[in-house]
Scaffold this active site. Structure first.
Site, PDB file in Angstrom:
ATOM      1  N   SER A 142       0.876  -1.186   0.000  1.00 15.21           N
ATOM      2  CA  SER A 142       0.000   0.000   0.000  1.00 15.21           C
ATOM      3  C   SER A 142       0.908   1.230   0.000  1.00 15.21           C
ATOM      4  O   SER A 142       2.103   1.121   0.326  1.00 15.21           O
ATOM      5  CB  SER A 142      -0.837  -0.020   1.291  1.00 15.21           C
ATOM      6  N   TYR A 155      -2.206  -1.349  10.446  1.00 11.30           N
ATOM      7  CA  TYR A 155      -2.174  -1.460   8.976  1.00 11.30           C
ATOM      8  C   TYR A 155      -0.835  -0.941   8.431  1.00 11.30           C
ATOM      9  O   TYR A 155      -0.185  -1.601   7.618  1.00 11.30           O
ATOM     10  CB  TYR A 155      -3.349  -0.659   8.416  1.00 11.30           C
TER      11      TYR A 155
HETATM   12  P1  NAD Z   1     -11.594  -6.045  -0.014  1.00  7.07           P
HETATM   13  O1  NAD Z   1     -12.222  -6.006   1.335  1.00  7.07           O
HETATM   14  O2  NAD Z   1     -12.431  -5.818  -1.217  1.00  7.07           O
HETATM   15  O3  NAD Z   1     -10.850  -7.437  -0.229  1.00  7.07           O
HETATM   16  C1  NAD Z   1     -10.189  -8.109   0.810  1.00  7.07           C
HETATM   17  C2  NAD Z   1     -10.096  -9.583   0.442  1.00  7.07           C
HETATM   18  O4  NAD Z   1      -9.387 -10.265   1.489  1.00  7.07           O
HETATM   19  C3  NAD Z   1     -11.483 -10.262   0.358  1.00  7.07           C
HETATM   20  O5  NAD Z   1     -11.449 -11.252  -0.647  1.00  7.07           O
HETATM   21  C4  NAD Z   1     -11.623 -10.889   1.737  1.00  7.07           C
HETATM   22  O6  NAD Z   1     -12.538 -11.983   1.776  1.00  7.07           O
HETATM   23  C5  NAD Z   1     -10.190 -11.339   1.960  1.00  7.07           C
HETATM   24  N1  NAD Z   1      -9.857 -11.627   3.350  1.00  7.07           N
HETATM   25  C6  NAD Z   1     -10.034 -10.842   4.450  1.00  7.07           C
HETATM   26  N2  NAD Z   1      -9.610 -11.498   5.545  1.00  7.07           N
HETATM   27  C7  NAD Z   1      -9.145 -12.708   5.134  1.00  7.07           C
HETATM   28  C8  NAD Z   1      -8.579 -13.831   5.793  1.00  7.07           C
HETATM   29  N3  NAD Z   1      -8.418 -13.848   7.117  1.00  7.07           N
HETATM   30  N4  NAD Z   1      -8.232 -14.906   5.057  1.00  7.07           N
HETATM   31  C9  NAD Z   1      -8.428 -14.912   3.714  1.00  7.07           C
HETATM   32  N5  NAD Z   1      -8.954 -13.883   3.036  1.00  7.07           N
HETATM   33  C10 NAD Z   1      -9.309 -12.793   3.742  1.00  7.07           C
HETATM   34  O7  NAD Z   1     -10.400  -5.005   0.081  1.00  7.07           O
HETATM   35  P2  NAD Z   1      -9.302  -4.510  -0.972  1.00  7.07           P
HETATM   36  O8  NAD Z   1      -9.290  -3.054  -0.881  1.00  7.07           O
HETATM   37  O9  NAD Z   1      -9.461  -5.162  -2.292  1.00  7.07           O
HETATM   38  O10 NAD Z   1      -7.970  -5.034  -0.264  1.00  7.07           O
HETATM   39  C11 NAD Z   1      -7.093  -5.979  -0.834  1.00  7.07           C
HETATM   40  C12 NAD Z   1      -5.680  -5.657  -0.430  1.00  7.07           C
HETATM   41  O11 NAD Z   1      -5.321  -4.401  -0.989  1.00  7.07           O
HETATM   42  C13 NAD Z   1      -5.473  -5.540   1.083  1.00  7.07           C
HETATM   43  O12 NAD Z   1      -4.240  -6.125   1.428  1.00  7.07           O
HETATM   44  C14 NAD Z   1      -5.431  -4.037   1.287  1.00  7.07           C
HETATM   45  O13 NAD Z   1      -4.694  -3.697   2.423  1.00  7.07           O
HETATM   46  C15 NAD Z   1      -4.748  -3.599   0.020  1.00  7.07           C
HETATM   47  N6  NAD Z   1      -4.914  -2.184  -0.332  1.00  7.07           N
HETATM   48  C16 NAD Z   1      -6.149  -1.654  -0.522  1.00  7.07           C
HETATM   49  C17 NAD Z   1      -6.255  -0.312  -0.869  1.00  7.07           C
HETATM   50  C18 NAD Z   1      -7.587   0.341  -1.128  1.00  7.07           C
HETATM   51  O14 NAD Z   1      -7.616   1.575  -1.242  1.00  7.07           O
HETATM   52  N7  NAD Z   1      -8.675  -0.387  -1.244  1.00  7.07           N
HETATM   53  C19 NAD Z   1      -5.107   0.466  -1.010  1.00  7.07           C
HETATM   54  C20 NAD Z   1      -3.862  -0.111  -0.806  1.00  7.07           C
HETATM   55  C21 NAD Z   1      -3.780  -1.445  -0.477  1.00  7.07           C
END
Ligand code: NAD
Length: 260
Positions: A142, A155
């Site tokens: 991130s 985080y």
């Molecule tokens: P999201 O909530 O849409 O997706 C998260 C995914 O992780 C889902 O498929 C969920 O079921 C799964 N998950 C959660 N806990 C879990 C566990 N214990 N075991 C297995 N699977 C699990 O969120 P997102 O925004 O797509 O996030 C995905 C990644 O991207 C994360 O690591 C997040 O930190 C990172 N990220 C997101 C953003 C943003 O702005 N959305 C920015 C930077 C990084």
């Protein structure tokens, strides 16, 4: 480009992980989906992906906070897809609170899923890559792997931690046909971020769309959300031969956030 290869994408039932899974399948790659959600919805995602791209797609509900689940997930991927060539450590959750109020159990869970989970997945997946002399590890870090924001101590710590893991694994696999890199997105409008937008709308007494613009204006100079499709395309590039000498680096995709 990736036909004959097999990828495990953790946390791929929604958001960024699903965008990455789609992009890899679009290149002919077999995919293991993972994450939580409504079983019928996940089955529809699995079937659609397999049919649209004519690739094997499997699914596991392994919990990335549980080391035994991760070992079983990697073994299942190799068994069902005939190997494990690409590992995307993407599963993640968020919780916001000042450090003084941050619940210790949620701290542990965030570190377990986003940092320790990636360690276990890499440890189990690497022998499969080393056997073939080819592999790609892509860690969804991130902007918070590079800079901090208030109220996100767990985080930010997990995402900075995965930068260290990325660099170490890159050094240990250098010259083996394997690369390990991080993607560092800014705001992507997924469920994880929508929860923060909804909170903000309530706090400032604005509409959800005003709160979204307000959130972008604080951090992301482009004032546009990054999309899962853009991140999927970046991941595909990292899996290409053109990226064979890119290893151990963060790749921000953040509308200018970290340029400030
Ligand atoms: P999201 O909530 O849409 O997706 C998260 C995914 O992780 C889902 O498929 C969920 O079921 C799964 N998950 C959660 N806990 C879990 C566990 N214990 N075991 C297995 N699977 C699990 O969120 P997102 O925004 O797509 O996030 C995905 C990644 O991207 C994360 O690591 C997040 O930190 C990172 N990220 C997101 C953003 C943003 O702005 N959305 C920015 C930077 C990084």
């Amino acid at each position: 480009m990736l036909r004959g290869k097999a990828a495990l994408v953790t946390g791929s039932t929604s958001g960024i992980g699903l965008g990455i899974a789609r992009a890899l399948a679009g290149q002919g790659c077999a995919v293991m989906l993972n994450g939580f959600g409504e079983p019928a919805e996940i089955e529809t995602i699995r079937e659609t992906l397999a049919q649209e791209h004519d690739v094997p797609v499997s699914y596991s509900d392994a919990d990335l906070s549980q080391p035994d689940d991760i070992a079983a997930l990697v073994a299942m991927t190799a068994d069902q897809l005939g190997g494990l060539d690409i590992l995307v450590n993407n599963a993640g959750i968020q919780h916001t609170a000042p450090v003084t109020d941050f619940p210790a159990d949620i701290w542990d869970k965030i570190i377990a899923i986003m940092l320790t989970g990636a360690f276990h997945a890499i440890q189990h997946a690497l022998p499969h890559m080393q056997e073939k002399g080819w592999g790609r590890i892509v860690n969804t870090s991130s902007v918070h792997g590079l800079v901090a924001s208030v109220q996100k101590s767990a985080y930010v710590s997990a995402k900075h931690g995965i930068m260290g893991l990325t660099k170490t694994v890159a050094l240990e696999t250098a010259g083996q046909g394997i690369t390990c890199n991080a993607i560092n997105p800014g705001f992507v409008r997924t469920e994880l971020v929508q929860a923060q937008i909804d909170d903000r709308a309530q706090k400032i007494g604005a509409s959800v769309e005003e709160a979204a613009r307000n959130m972008l204006s604080e951090k992301q100079p482009s004032l546009e959300f990054v999309t899962p499709e853009q991140i999927g395309a970046l991941c595909v590039f990292l899996c290409s031969d053109a990226a064979a000498q890119i290893t151990g680096v963060p790749i921000p995709i953040d509308g200018g956030w970290t340029a400030q």
